[in-house]
Motif scaffolding. Structure first.
Motif, PDB file in Angstrom:
ATOM      1  N   GLY A   6     -31.880  -6.006   7.143  1.00  0.00           N
ATOM      2  CA  GLY A   6     -33.624  -7.032   6.747  1.00  0.00           C
ATOM      3  C   GLY A   6     -33.509  -7.575   4.674  1.00  0.00           C
ATOM      4  O   GLY A   6     -34.402  -7.687   4.592  1.00  0.00           O
ATOM      5  N   ASN A   7     -32.722  -6.188   4.465  1.00  0.00           N
ATOM      6  CA  ASN A   7     -32.694  -6.298   2.743  1.00  0.00           C
ATOM      7  C   ASN A   7     -30.977  -6.595   2.649  1.00  0.00           C
ATOM      8  O   ASN A   7     -30.086  -6.216   3.401  1.00  0.00           O
ATOM      9  CB  ASN A   7     -33.141  -5.844   2.261  1.00  0.00           C
ATOM     10  CG  ASN A   7     -32.695  -4.047   2.864  1.00  0.00           C
ATOM     11  OD1 ASN A   7     -31.925  -3.511   3.758  1.00  0.00           O
ATOM     12  ND2 ASN A   7     -33.046  -3.169   1.590  1.00  0.00           N
ATOM     13  N   ASN A   8     -31.186  -7.051   0.919  1.00  0.00           N
ATOM     14  CA  ASN A   8     -29.483  -6.611   0.785  1.00  0.00           C
ATOM     15  C   ASN A   8     -29.364  -6.193  -0.300  1.00  0.00           C
ATOM     16  O   ASN A   8     -30.116  -6.076  -1.403  1.00  0.00           O
ATOM     17  CB  ASN A   8     -29.442  -8.348   0.383  1.00  0.00           C
ATOM     18  CG  ASN A   8     -29.699  -9.651   0.633  1.00  0.00           C
ATOM     19  OD1 ASN A   8     -29.006 -10.035   2.000  1.00  0.00           O
ATOM     20  ND2 ASN A   8     -31.053 -10.105   0.860  1.00  0.00           N
ATOM     21  N   ALA A   9     -28.298  -5.065   0.366  1.00  0.00           N
ATOM     22  CA  ALA A   9     -27.905  -3.819  -0.832  1.00  0.00           C
ATOM     23  C   ALA A   9     -26.941  -3.009  -0.283  1.00  0.00           C
ATOM     24  O   ALA A   9     -26.888  -3.127   0.775  1.00  0.00           O
ATOM     25  CB  ALA A   9     -29.663  -2.991  -0.701  1.00  0.00           C
ATOM     26  N   VAL A  10     -26.584  -2.366  -1.488  1.00  0.00           N
ATOM     27  CA  VAL A  10     -25.785  -0.682  -1.466  1.00  0.00           C
ATOM     28  C   VAL A  10     -26.488  -0.034  -0.239  1.00  0.00           C
ATOM     29  O   VAL A  10     -27.519   0.330  -0.763  1.00  0.00           O
ATOM     30  CB  VAL A  10     -25.168  -0.385  -2.465  1.00  0.00           C
ATOM     31  CG1 VAL A  10     -24.004   0.672  -2.674  1.00  0.00           C
ATOM     32  CG2 VAL A  10     -24.645  -1.650  -2.936  1.00  0.00           C
ATOM     33  N   THR A  11     -26.018   0.936   0.468  1.00  0.00           N
ATOM     34  CA  THR A  11     -26.113   1.500   1.372  1.00  0.00           C
ATOM     35  C   THR A  11     -25.849   3.277   1.071  1.00  0.00           C
ATOM     36  O   THR A  11     -24.657   3.081   0.553  1.00  0.00           O
ATOM     37  CB  THR A  11     -25.913   1.314   2.819  1.00  0.00           C
ATOM     38  OG1 THR A  11     -25.506   0.539   2.719  1.00  0.00           O
ATOM     39  CG2 THR A  11     -26.348   2.581   4.082  1.00  0.00           C
ATOM     40  N   TYR A  12     -26.644   2.998  -0.924  1.00  0.00           N
ATOM     41  CA  TYR A  12     -26.742   4.555  -0.960  1.00  0.00           C
ATOM     42  C   TYR A  12     -27.608   5.624  -0.348  1.00  0.00           C
ATOM     43  O   TYR A  12     -28.557   6.147  -1.222  1.00  0.00           O
ATOM     44  CB  TYR A  12     -26.959   4.033  -2.557  1.00  0.00           C
ATOM     45  CG  TYR A  12     -26.450   5.470  -2.758  1.00  0.00           C
ATOM     46  CD1 TYR A  12     -25.494   4.815  -3.566  1.00  0.00           C
ATOM     47  CD2 TYR A  12     -27.486   6.382  -3.561  1.00  0.00           C
ATOM     48  CE1 TYR A  12     -24.298   6.447  -4.035  1.00  0.00           C
ATOM     49  CE2 TYR A  12     -26.626   7.461  -4.091  1.00  0.00           C
ATOM     50  CZ  TYR A  12     -25.270   7.335  -5.111  1.00  0.00           C
ATOM     51  OH  TYR A  12     -24.761   8.615  -5.547  1.00  0.00           O
ATOM     52  N   LYS A  13     -27.558   5.493   1.032  1.00  0.00           N
ATOM     53  CA  LYS A  13     -27.895   6.596   1.902  1.00  0.00           C
ATOM     54  C   LYS A  13     -27.021   7.389   2.475  1.00  0.00           C
ATOM     55  O   LYS A  13     -26.022   6.666   3.325  1.00  0.00           O
ATOM     56  CB  LYS A  13     -28.907   5.910   2.810  1.00  0.00           C
ATOM     57  CG  LYS A  13     -30.503   6.727   2.827  1.00  0.00           C
ATOM     58  CD  LYS A  13     -30.879   5.737   3.637  1.00  0.00           C
ATOM     59  CE  LYS A  13     -32.825   5.538   2.769  1.00  0.00           C
ATOM     60  NZ  LYS A  13     -33.823   4.911   4.081  1.00  0.00           N
ATOM     61  N   SER A  14     -27.394   8.697   2.538  1.00  0.00           N
ATOM     62  CA  SER A  14     -25.896   9.543   4.094  1.00  0.00           C
ATOM     63  C   SER A  14     -26.746   9.074   5.273  1.00  0.00           C
ATOM     64  O   SER A  14     -28.085   8.251   5.734  1.00  0.00           O
ATOM     65  CB  SER A  14     -25.826  11.094   3.558  1.00  0.00           C
ATOM     66  OG  SER A  14     -25.149  11.991   4.366  1.00  0.00           O
ATOM     67  N   SER A  15     -26.146   9.730   5.879  1.00  0.00           N
ATOM     68  CA  SER A  15     -27.120   9.923   7.405  1.00  0.00           C
ATOM     69  C   SER A  15     -26.529  11.102   7.882  1.00  0.00           C
ATOM     70  O   SER A  15     -26.262  12.202   7.549  1.00  0.00           O
ATOM     71  CB  SER A  15     -25.787   9.064   8.375  1.00  0.00           C
ATOM     72  OG  SER A  15     -24.487   9.817   7.840  1.00  0.00           O
ATOM     73  N   LEU A  16     -27.831  11.573   9.048  1.00  0.00           N
ATOM     74  CA  LEU A  16     -27.390  13.165   9.768  1.00  0.00           C
ATOM     75  C   LEU A  16     -26.262  13.575  10.484  1.00  0.00           C
ATOM     76  O   LEU A  16     -25.727  12.293  11.223  1.00  0.00           O
ATOM     77  CB  LEU A  16     -28.833  13.236  10.719  1.00  0.00           C
ATOM     78  CG  LEU A  16     -30.509  13.020   9.927  1.00  0.00           C
ATOM     79  CD1 LEU A  16     -31.237  13.101  11.225  1.00  0.00           C
ATOM     80  CD2 LEU A  16     -29.861  14.066   9.059  1.00  0.00           C
ATOM     81  N   ALA A  17     -25.588  14.783  10.214  1.00  0.00           N
ATOM     82  CA  ALA A  17     -24.458  15.108  11.170  1.00  0.00           C
ATOM     83  C   ALA A  17     -25.067  15.088  11.930  1.00  0.00           C
ATOM     84  O   ALA A  17     -25.886  15.628  12.314  1.00  0.00           O
ATOM     85  CB  ALA A  17     -23.528  16.420  10.237  1.00  0.00           C
ATOM     86  N   MET A  18     -24.156  14.894  13.599  1.00  0.00           N
ATOM     87  CA  MET A  18     -24.796  14.719  14.549  1.00  0.00           C
ATOM     88  C   MET A  18     -23.710  15.471  16.285  1.00  0.00           C
ATOM     89  O   MET A  18     -22.049  14.940  15.789  1.00  0.00           O
ATOM     90  CB  MET A  18     -25.198  13.729  14.595  1.00  0.00           C
ATOM     91  CG  MET A  18     -25.647  13.487  16.671  1.00  0.00           C
ATOM     92  SD  MET A  18     -26.346  11.715  17.008  1.00  0.00           S
ATOM     93  CE  MET A  18     -25.721  11.959  19.057  1.00  0.00           C
ATOM     94  N   THR A  19     -24.421  16.655  16.907  1.00  0.00           N
ATOM     95  CA  THR A  19     -23.237  16.220  18.353  1.00  0.00           C
ATOM     96  C   THR A  19     -24.282  16.425  19.418  1.00  0.00           C
ATOM     97  O   THR A  19     -25.516  16.195  19.112  1.00  0.00           O
ATOM     98  CB  THR A  19     -22.638  18.228  17.810  1.00  0.00           C
ATOM     99  OG1 THR A  19     -22.502  18.241  17.113  1.00  0.00           O
ATOM    100  CG2 THR A  19     -22.295  18.395  19.886  1.00  0.00           C
ATOM    101  N   SER A  20     -22.790  15.143  20.035  1.00  0.00           N
ATOM    102  CA  SER A  20     -23.611  14.841  21.560  1.00  0.00           C
ATOM    103  C   SER A  20     -22.980  15.613  22.324  1.00  0.00           C
ATOM    104  O   SER A  20     -21.605  16.058  22.243  1.00  0.00           O
ATOM    105  CB  SER A  20     -23.545  13.658  21.568  1.00  0.00           C
ATOM    106  OG  SER A  20     -23.945  13.559  23.024  1.00  0.00           O
ATOM    107  N   LEU A  21     -24.032  16.888  23.235  1.00  0.00           N
ATOM    108  CA  LEU A  21     -23.135  17.203  24.312  1.00  0.00           C
ATOM    109  C   LEU A  21     -24.365  17.310  26.029  1.00  0.00           C
ATOM    110  O   LEU A  21     -25.551  17.968  25.163  1.00  0.00           O
ATOM    111  CB  LEU A  21     -22.900  18.908  23.410  1.00  0.00           C
ATOM    112  CG  LEU A  21     -23.668  20.430  23.095  1.00  0.00           C
ATOM    113  CD1 LEU A  21     -23.208  21.086  22.898  1.00  0.00           C
ATOM    114  CD2 LEU A  21     -24.473  19.443  22.269  1.00  0.00           C
TER     115      LEU A  21
END
Ligand SMILES: [Zn+2]
Length: 480
Positions: free
Chosen positions: A194-209
């Motif tokens: 929705g905006n114009n920006a550098v994505t300076y954000k991490s994300s969550l480590a995740m396991t799917s099982l």
């Protein structure tokens, strides 16, 4: 007033263009002249929405776009039939890469540009995360870079990675495990937003099982003492995990759905299954929580005298941010400027916003956000997870977002499907592609960016080594 605003925007973009190098200008001019092919490709992928690992049409369409312009394609990589690597080389030099995705989401079929819910196919799939735009812009950026390389004899190699199944966090994890991204010195990516920006954000480590419990069936009333309920095990496991929550870090996220809980109340279920996502901001915090969840599952099996079977689907890292690549992308984002929306975009935005509970006061972003670099302990973590994380632990990685969606559109929604097939979405996509191409040309032309990105990458790793969360022998879920 609006006309004045538009004029101001054109002026601001024009000033940016005046400063750019002739190499970058070659890329952007080629892209300008060929933008119809990108819009056509994104529209075609939008019209053929396919779920992760099954994106035969979309994957082929995008690879075809690159192949038609002289890229060499290696198909069926890392045991994923819809994964590919496209490569164009102009002599010895740095290898830069772009990440492309093309998977859709279930149940979100929706007419393009519609402002009310109107599925094209009842219960059908739809591009509710805009990956039709994502894959196309990455490929189109690489085509722009190729043009600059040819026209101005820039040596090096540009690669595009066709990455399936991002939504299930599968594609890039298995591709990383197989070394598909090895040799790339800088990777660039983006996501429509929705905006114009550098994505300076991490994300969550995740396991799917998935945890499957095997018990013994019996008549629920006649001889229940002969039965061993697999559903009891699922319920006890859930109880255990829910008690565990209090004793793990606040930012951990653990959620589950019962995918099989038996067939009828009067039959003791001999099989039951529960599907878990276990997440935390850092892999080093996430893995011990995962081990605890596994122990609870074992405990539940023991308590109910059932047998436990685990199916690991995937496991991904958090994104490691790279400061120099963020700076480089910011420079290019400012040079390119925001998408130029016209009255029909605003009309669409106003119409669509009537479907939101609380419409945003600014429906289309016509600004470029400032970039604020902060140390890792101050990083934001976003809400979700992405398989870009695993790439970022192996190659310096930078990403942006551009305004393709009406602000306030919920993530993974029919509103996003509508935007992703509309002119508004295509404008945001072309903006994103220009930014990515500009940064790519800079990387090939100015080695300082690659050196700085490398130094920062080594610093951010801080001596930690990447250990893929999926064991060596395990094939991707759909190939099992
Ligand atoms: Zn997405």
């Amino acid at each position: 007033m609006k006309r004045l605003m538009l004029l101001l925007l054109l002026v601001s973009v024009g000033t940016g263009f005046a400063k750019v190098t002739k190499q970058k200008r070659a890329a952007w001019e080629w892209m300008q002249n060929n933008s119809a092919s990108a819009v056509e490709c994104a529209g075609d992928i939008w019209a053929h929405p396919e779920l992760g690992e099954l994106e035969t049409y979309s994957s082929g369409r995008l690879a075809g776009l690159l192949e038609g312009q002289g890229f060499e394609i290696t198909r069926d990589v890392a045991g994923l039939p819809t994964a590919w690597v496209a490569s164009f080389s102009n002599g010895p030099g740095p290898v830069i890469g772009y990440l492309a995705e093309f998977d859709a989401l279930p149940g979100l079929s929706q007419a393009a540009g519609g402002t009310e819910r109107k599925p094209l196919v009842a219960g059908g799939t739809g591009h509710g995360c805009g990956h039709n735009l994502l894959g196309t812009a990455s490929a189109f950026a690489a085509l722009g870079v190729r043009q600059a390389m040819i026209q101005h004899k820039l040596p090096g190699t540009v690669k595009v990675f066709g990455c399936p199944a991002e939504e299930t966090l599968v594609g890039k994890v298995y591709m990383t495990r197989e070394g598909v991204f090895d040799g790339v010195v800088a990777m660039l990516g983006w996501h429509p937003g929705g905006n114009n920006a550098v994505t300076y954000k991490s994300s969550l480590a995740m396991t799917s099982l998935k945890f499957r419990f095997h018990g013994r069936t019996a008549h629920g009333a006649g001889d229940p003492h002969h039965g061993r309920s697999a559903l009891d095990a699922v319920e006890l496991m859930s109880a255990g995990v829910n008690y565990m929550r209090e004793h793990v870090i606040d930012k951990a996220r653990i959620h589950y759905v019962i995918t099989n809980g038996g067939g009828a109340p009067n039959v003791v279920p001999d099989i039951a299954e529960v599907w878990y996502y276990v997440r935390a901001p850092k892999t080093e915090d996430q893995r011990p929580i995962l081990e605890w969840v596994r122990q609870i599952a074992e405990g539940a099996a023991m308590m109910t005298r059932t047998r436990l079977e685990e199916e690991l689907l995937t496991s991904g890292y958090e994104v490691l941010l790279n400061d120099p690549l963020a700076e480089l992308l910011q420079e290019n984002l400012e040079e390119v400027g925001p998408p130029l929306f016209d009255e029909s975009d605003w009309e669409f935005a106003r119409g669509l916003s009537r479907s939101f509970d609380e419409p945003d006061s600014v429906l289309l972003d016509t600004t470029v956000a400032e970039l604020e670099i902060v140390p890792p302990d101050e990083w934001g973590w976003g809400g979700g997870s992405t398989d870009d994380g695993d790439v970022s632990w192996n190659v310096p990685y930078g990403r942006i977002t551009t305004a393709c969606f009406v602000k306030g559109s919920p993530g993974h929604s029919w509103q996003v499907v509508s935007c992703s097939g509309s002119q508004t979405g295509f404008k945001g996509m072309l903006t994103g592609a220009r930014v990515l191409a500009g940064a790519g040309v800079d990387l090939l032309q100015q080695p300082k960016w690659i050196e700085r990105a490398r130094e920062d990458f080594v610093k951010k790793l801080a001596g930690r080594t990447y250990q893929c969360g999926v064991p060596d022998s395990l094939p991707p879920p759909h190939s099992r």
